[in-house]
Design an enzyme around this catalytic site. Sequence first.
Site: not given
Length: 504
Positions: A27, A172-173, A244, A292
């Site tokens: 990114e 994305n998200e 995460y 991710e």
Amino acid sequence: MTTARLTLDARFPIGAVRRRLFGGFVEHLGRHVYDGIYEPGHPQADEQGFRRDVLELVRELGVSTIRYPGGNFVSGFRWEDGVGPREQRPRRLDLAWHSTETNEIGLHEFADWLDKAGSDLMLAVNLGTRGVLEALDLLEYSNVPGGTTLSQQRIDNGRAEPFGVQVWCLGNEMDGPWQLGHRSADDYGKIASQTAKGMRQLDPSIELVVCGSSGASMPTFGEWERVVLEHTYDDVDMISCHAYYQEHDGDIDSFLASSIDTDRFIEAVVATADHVGAVRGSAKKIDISFDEWNIWYQTRFHDVDQITGVDNWPVAPRLLEDVYSVLDAVVFGSLMISLLKHADRVASASLAQLVNVIAPIMTEPGGPSWRQTTFFPFAITSRLAQGDALRLRVEGPTIETEKFGAVPAVDAVATHDAETGATAIFLVHRGRDGAVDLAIDISGLGDVEVAEAHLLHDDDPYARNTLEEPERVTPGTVDARVDGGILHVTLPPIAWAAISLARA
């Protein structure tokens, strides 16, 4: 010493290990691109300004498909800014990370870097501030051989052959309130379906990933997946998962058991997708792109690193540069075990990220590069995992955790290549109070011997590799021996191991 017994049977595979499982993520964030993969003035820079030392480490890591250019960055990104003569490219404000994007590196340069790294390109399109038309333009520019204005523009910009991008992420998200263009599941599902249908009209061969929830803890989780897939089930191939993990308030045991959450996350998304398919009477299966995942100490970013101020837009600031410990690497290795344990439905995964930003590879401007502790489980697993993933039956002790209750002290998965006979076993010992003696029944493999045996452990679980001590932590060996169809291994506390077996 405690004991555990494991059983491996190659006759009962989970599913094929797909190379995209060992993907990465780049990114435009912090020093990932600038001062990371690209530093023209560095002694190791090649003729294009790419650091050769970083390329060597990326190749050693064994990364397959790399997702680009974000991440949160993509929701404000204008892909046209990164093509054409560099001196004519605009400087833009990146609202996602409150930085200035110079656009020195764009699609062409990154594709050149991927060619050198030996990895494939996975592109994300902006469905935050842009839409169907811009996605179609990017696809035409990238994949159409010639004969149109956009394909000719690519040729004029130095790329005669198409980029041939196979996998595309539809934003994305998009359930995240932090995301530019954040919207409801119903609204996102509609634009994702429209975009997917248009892209398939242009290039039916591509594979498409629709956004799932930004994480299993999101209040939208579950219902978001259901609604989005009701709109897009026939249009896409995969739905994304992002996760995460970090140690919270000294709760080491729950942190060591993080992969329990990964398992539940994957299984919940699969159940939701299959429910939508069942309601539709469809035989199609939606796979998962876990595009991710990593250890990320997000509290450090929110408490220390966030950049603010309307007059403060730095270029390539130091952001999210977590320094990983052995403890982090052991948890990281267990997350890889979870991905392999769901190889039947996890078709793709992207370690976020690769260089400097929550990364296995670190660099210093004008200075060296080095491997973080998390580098080793990824590189070894990527190299050894071949053929089919096998679920191991594990009988042994448990540990008590505040977050997950009682969990197995030993987690494991294996892979087996029927053609070559190569078998790899990946193990994690979550226990903190002593070693565990493992007896692994491998009698079904026939006459085999230990080819490799790797161990990641340190008496100080918080040992790290740093600029000052870049090789403080390196993998060692673990005593592994085959006796009468039983593989005997002893693992110390808080340890990750990989054992490769070959035909004798």
